[in-house]
Design a protein around this motif. Structure first.
Motif, PDB file in Angstrom:
ATOM      1  N   GLY A 127       6.342  60.280   4.084  1.00  0.00           N
ATOM      2  CA  GLY A 127       6.404  59.602   5.756  1.00  0.00           C
ATOM      3  C   GLY A 127       7.184  59.582   6.409  1.00  0.00           C
ATOM      4  O   GLY A 127       7.612  59.966   7.138  1.00  0.00           O
ATOM      5  N   LYS A 128       8.539  60.513   4.841  1.00  0.00           N
ATOM      6  CA  LYS A 128      10.065  60.054   5.386  1.00  0.00           C
ATOM      7  C   LYS A 128       9.928  61.599   6.315  1.00  0.00           C
ATOM      8  O   LYS A 128      11.090  61.589   6.647  1.00  0.00           O
ATOM      9  N   GLU A 129       8.857  62.540   6.268  1.00  0.00           N
ATOM     10  CA  GLU A 129       9.687  63.828   7.121  1.00  0.00           C
ATOM     11  C   GLU A 129       9.371  63.633   8.393  1.00  0.00           C
ATOM     12  O   GLU A 129       9.665  64.164   9.260  1.00  0.00           O
ATOM     13  N   ARG A 130       8.678  62.096   8.460  1.00  0.00           N
ATOM     14  CA  ARG A 130       8.532  62.354  10.330  1.00  0.00           C
ATOM     15  C   ARG A 130       9.558  61.738  10.014  1.00  0.00           C
ATOM     16  O   ARG A 130      10.676  60.663  10.084  1.00  0.00           O
ATOM     17  N   LYS A 131       9.399  61.044  12.256  1.00  0.00           N
ATOM     18  CA  LYS A 131      10.584  61.122  12.678  1.00  0.00           C
ATOM     19  C   LYS A 131      10.989  60.027  12.860  1.00  0.00           C
ATOM     20  O   LYS A 131       9.577  59.187  12.188  1.00  0.00           O
ATOM     21  N   LYS A 132      11.861  59.281  12.842  1.00  0.00           N
ATOM     22  CA  LYS A 132      11.569  57.145  12.848  1.00  0.00           C
ATOM     23  C   LYS A 132      11.296  56.417  13.511  1.00  0.00           C
ATOM     24  O   LYS A 132      10.546  56.051  13.507  1.00  0.00           O
ATOM     25  N   SER A 157       5.372  65.489  16.069  1.00  0.00           N
ATOM     26  CA  SER A 157       4.818  66.166  16.013  1.00  0.00           C
ATOM     27  C   SER A 157       4.499  65.956  13.748  1.00  0.00           C
ATOM     28  O   SER A 157       5.897  65.690  13.632  1.00  0.00           O
ATOM     29  N   HIS A 171      -1.056  61.682   5.466  1.00  0.00           N
ATOM     30  CA  HIS A 171      -0.669  61.427   6.203  1.00  0.00           C
ATOM     31  C   HIS A 171      -1.328  62.663   7.916  1.00  0.00           C
ATOM     32  O   HIS A 171      -1.577  61.562   8.868  1.00  0.00           O
ATOM     33  N   GLY A 181       1.160  55.287  19.850  1.00  0.00           N
ATOM     34  CA  GLY A 181       2.638  55.646  20.057  1.00  0.00           C
ATOM     35  C   GLY A 181       3.509  56.515  19.108  1.00  0.00           C
ATOM     36  O   GLY A 181       4.779  56.595  19.460  1.00  0.00           O
ATOM     37  N   MET A 182       2.841  57.153  18.595  1.00  0.00           N
ATOM     38  CA  MET A 182       3.382  58.624  17.493  1.00  0.00           C
ATOM     39  C   MET A 182       2.931  59.232  18.382  1.00  0.00           C
ATOM     40  O   MET A 182       2.109  60.098  19.335  1.00  0.00           O
ATOM     41  N   THR A 188      15.652  53.320  18.802  1.00  0.00           N
ATOM     42  CA  THR A 188      14.993  54.772  19.135  1.00  0.00           C
ATOM     43  C   THR A 188      13.750  53.677  19.923  1.00  0.00           C
ATOM     44  O   THR A 188      13.967  52.174  20.182  1.00  0.00           O
ATOM     45  N   THR A 226       6.723  68.851   9.794  1.00  0.00           N
ATOM     46  CA  THR A 226       7.072  68.296   8.495  1.00  0.00           C
ATOM     47  C   THR A 226       6.096  67.954   7.581  1.00  0.00           C
ATOM     48  O   THR A 226       6.537  68.831   6.446  1.00  0.00           O
ATOM     49  N   VAL A 227       6.011  67.428   7.571  1.00  0.00           N
ATOM     50  CA  VAL A 227       4.454  66.634   7.173  1.00  0.00           C
ATOM     51  C   VAL A 227       3.516  67.997   6.353  1.00  0.00           C
ATOM     52  O   VAL A 227       3.699  68.045   4.478  1.00  0.00           O
ATOM     53  N   ILE A 272      11.499  46.967  10.873  1.00  0.00           N
ATOM     54  CA  ILE A 272      10.379  48.348  11.147  1.00  0.00           C
ATOM     55  C   ILE A 272      10.335  47.356  12.133  1.00  0.00           C
ATOM     56  O   ILE A 272       9.939  47.934  13.385  1.00  0.00           O
ATOM     57  N   ASP A 326       7.971  57.540  14.994  1.00  0.00           N
ATOM     58  CA  ASP A 326       6.853  57.459  14.239  1.00  0.00           C
ATOM     59  C   ASP A 326       6.555  57.060  12.693  1.00  0.00           C
ATOM     60  O   ASP A 326       5.537  56.669  12.242  1.00  0.00           O
ATOM     61  N   ARG A 327       7.294  56.670  12.045  1.00  0.00           N
ATOM     62  CA  ARG A 327       7.471  55.821  11.013  1.00  0.00           C
ATOM     63  C   ARG A 327       7.272  54.809  11.510  1.00  0.00           C
ATOM     64  O   ARG A 327       6.462  54.365  10.394  1.00  0.00           O
ATOM     65  N   VAL A 328       8.189  54.559  11.701  1.00  0.00           N
ATOM     66  CA  VAL A 328       8.532  52.729  12.680  1.00  0.00           C
ATOM     67  C   VAL A 328       6.661  52.575  12.381  1.00  0.00           C
ATOM     68  O   VAL A 328       5.898  51.468  12.244  1.00  0.00           O
TER      69      VAL A 328
END
Lengths: 454, 242
Positions: free
Chosen positions: A169-174, B120, B22, B116-117, A47, B123-124, B201, A176-178
């Protein structure tokens, strides 16, 4: 409930941390798309993440001097955690090459009013444990074990919360997670630095008291000031000069500190400066003060005070005469040594004198004492009389006796002066004082009037 | 049973607290938006409802004097869980108020931090509210209007916590944890396996560790195979010779 009191106080009274607000403003300025710092997109394998910065320093300034300043500023921002490096994340410095940095989210900015909680750190470590499947770094593992011991009562909550936060946290897109993982890791590198690194958040010990506030004068405060003032004068804590007579059998110390010695010791004179009470209680000090007041022609206050003391401590049979004497000398209208007290106190005293008892003059005595303390005492300490006494005061050298000398001293022990002799000496002194020249302004004035008439 | 009800309610509160955290972390950054503010508001309200429900249930259970010692210890443990959740919520709410005040959305001269985020947080929030899709129906100036409500809600939460401290006599340090160190690794085995597929990561962490582990397994299998072959060969040789 966590016990929150202690840490919170410490965090507020950190004037050094006032710079954080200023750094925040700079960081906000840097976000301006026109005049701020340029950013670029980073490409990772799967990504791409926008907003990585190459902080090229020549973009920020145009002079060699400013280069050093800009680098220092940048390093400070990284050290505080407003910007974090992506490679080499444990060394929080700004490198002057093309390494990449990213801005930290406002939640993770260092803030004076939000203390960094151990519970949060425990949750972070638990999450990391999940992610790394138990392979934490050595210092992290140690911290984890410590926290398990110390925050054990909350451990269930920590585990639950860690799992939930991980799942959320896993609900967010890749990408954003990084980014989120990087952010959290950077935050904890700042606030729980790995061993061997220096932390910018180090502010020394937590303070319980606001250093800028006036200290509240509780009994503790007074006890503390007393011990600090009298520390040198305590014979248990500091050596007696010249030597402690009880230890060396040498009575120089006592002879030097006799009540009516000509030249007092330096320690004694220092004691007089501590408070007015000390000055009055020491006979030599009182004599000095009397001399000073004589020069100023205002000796009636001290004389009145002494007379009141005499009345309080004297024999019961002479009380009535003493009271009458005092009234005639000091309080009556047109008295030879009239003292200046306010009308209300005078009323009370005169009324009380109708039926005199030991404490009938207490109100007047207190009034005169406070008057002397607030007025004459200050002037005395600055007067030439006192300065002369201070100059002439002796500071005896400490004795260094050998064994044989100590034995000789012990053999030469003699009883001190008899109290009867001492009392006689006192009486003689008093008689001398009474017979001396005019001490008060009223006496002087009356003398002058008499001279004029004659 | 009262205990199970309590546990499910606490789990729900826990989930909402985690999601709220979050969301607050995303405040002020480039993933901030009107939607985020609305999500925060909804999550907050849900958290408060859950908190009140939990509190009434737990206080009722703890006030009951006729329960056994084990039961009481269990309820105290649940109480500590509840209070820790509330503390976390309280701090997050106060911080969201502060950051919300510092980063108003409509002011053109104020810029959001470019962290950098960009994605949206729908989902959370959906996870927090336990719905499939979030619906957004707020006005345009939610960021300023909401802050006042937030202040009152913070005051309510503070008051509730004070009351709780006063009325319920539970010593939090006397509670012993049921989970031991490393407990989080056990039940997330399934979650852990799926995360193996996630890319490493940040550039620091080498990818080889993931592949290295599987590689190691292969090498080990190879070694065992060759050893077995060797033994078979030696035995055959001996059989032939004897």
């Amino acid at each position: 409930m966590t016990i929150r009191n202690v840490r919170d106080h410490g965090q507020r009274y950190r004037p050094r941390m006032a710079c954080l607000k200023k750094v925040e403003n700079v960081v906000l300025e840097m976000q301006d798309p026109k005049s701020g710092v340029k950013s670029q997109t980073q490409r990772l394998v799967i990504t791409s993440i926008p907003h990585k910065y190459i902080l090229v320093l020549c973009n920020l300034m145009w002079d060699a001097v400013l280069l050093i300043w800009a680098r220092a500023m940048g390093t400070m921002m990284v050290a505080f955690g407003y910007i974090y490096p992506l490679q080499d994340h444990k060394r929080l410095i700004l490198k002057p090459d093309t390494s990449l940095y990213r801005f930290q989210t406002p939640y993770f900015w260092p803030a004076q009013q939000w203390p960094v909680e151990d519970t949060d750190y425990a949750i972070y470590l638990a999450k990391r444990n999940i992610r790394k499947k138990g392979m934490l770094e050595l210092y992290e593992q140690e911290q984890y074990n410590n926290l398990y011991k110390w925050v054990n009562h909350k451990w269930d909550f920590i585990v639950m919360q860690a799992k939930e936060q991980y799942r959320a946290g896993k609900e967010r897109k890749k990408p954003d997670r990084v980014v989120f993982d990087c952010q959290e890791r950077a935050y904890w590198v700042v606030h729980r630095p790995p061993p061997g690194t220096v932390s910018a958040m180090d502010y020394g010990h937590d303070r319980m008291v606001d250093p800028n506030m006036e200290e509240k004068k509780t009994s503790d405060y007074y006890r503390r000031t007393y011990t600090t003032t009298y520390k040198e004068h305590d014979p248990f804590l500091h050596a007696c000069l010249p030597s402690n007579p009880w230890l060396t059998d040498d009575v120089t110390y006592w002879t030097l500190n006799m009540p009516n010695v000509e030249t007092p010791t330096k320690m004694r004179v220092e004691c007089w400066t501590f408070s007015f009470g000390e000055l009055l209680m020491d006979p030599r000090g009182r004599a000095d003060f009397r001399l000073f007041l004589k020069k100023e022609f205002s000796g009636e206050n001290l004389a009145f005070w002494e007379a009141c003391e005499d009345l309080k401590w004297g024999a019961a049979e002479t009380m009535k005469e003493k009271a009458q004497q005092i009234y005639k000398t000091f309080l009556a209208r047109g008295a030879p040594r009239w003292i200046n007290i306010d009308g209300k106190t005078m009323d009370i005293t005169v009324k009380g004198l109708a039926h005199p008892h030991r404490y009938v003059l207490d109100a007047a005595q207190t009034h005169i004492y406070m008057l002397m303390k607030k007025d004459s005492y200050g002037r005395y300490l600055k007067s030439p009389v006192f300065k002369e006494t201070q100059r002439k005061a002796i500071a005896p050298e400490p004795h260094r006796f050998t064994e044989t000398q100590l034995e000789q001293n012990a053999k030469r022990r003699r009883p001190s002066l008899s109290p009867i002799t001492l009392r006689q000496q006192e009486e003689e002194q008093k008689a001398k004082l009474a017979a001396s020249g005019p001490v008060d302004i009223t006496q002087v004035m009356s003398k002058l009037e008499k001279k004029q008439k004659a | 049973m009262g205990k199970d009800e309590c546990k499910t309610m606490l789990d729900a509160l826990n989930k909402v607290t985690a999601c709220y955290r979050h969301l607050v972390i995303a405040l002020g950054s480039t993933s901030d938006s009107q939607n985020l503010r609305e999500e925060l508001k909804k999550t907050r309200k849900k958290a408060q409802e859950l908190a009140v429900a939990n509190r009434t249930k737990l206080t009722a259970l703890l006030k009951d004097k006729s329960i056994s010692k084990d039961d009481r210890a269990e309820y105290e443990r649940l109480w500590v869980l509840f209070t820790s959740s509330m503390e976390l919520l309280d701090v997050d709410m106060k911080r969201s108020l502060e950051i919300g005040q510092d980063f108003p959305l409509k002011v053109p001269t104020r810029h959001l931090i470019q962290t950098g985020m960009t994605g949206s947080t729908t989902t959370v929030a959906a996870r927090a509210m336990s719905v499939q899709n979030m619906k957004y129906e707020a006005d345009a100036n939610i960021d300023t209007v909401d802050l006042k409500e937030l202040e009152t809600e913070i005051a309510q939460v503070d008051q509730m916590m004070e009351e709780m401290e006063m009325k319920v006599q539970v010593a939090p340090w006397a509670v012993e944890a049921k989970q031991e160190a490393g407990a989080e690794l056990k039940s997330t085995v399934s979650v852990g396996n799926s995360s193996v597929g996630v890319i490493s990561i940040c550039e620091e962490e080498p990818k080889e560790t993931v592949e290295g582990e599987t590689g190691l397994m292969k090498v080990f299998a190879g070694i065992i195979f060759t050893v077995v072959l060797l033994i078979a060969g030696i035995l055959g040789y001996l059989v032939i010779n004897l």
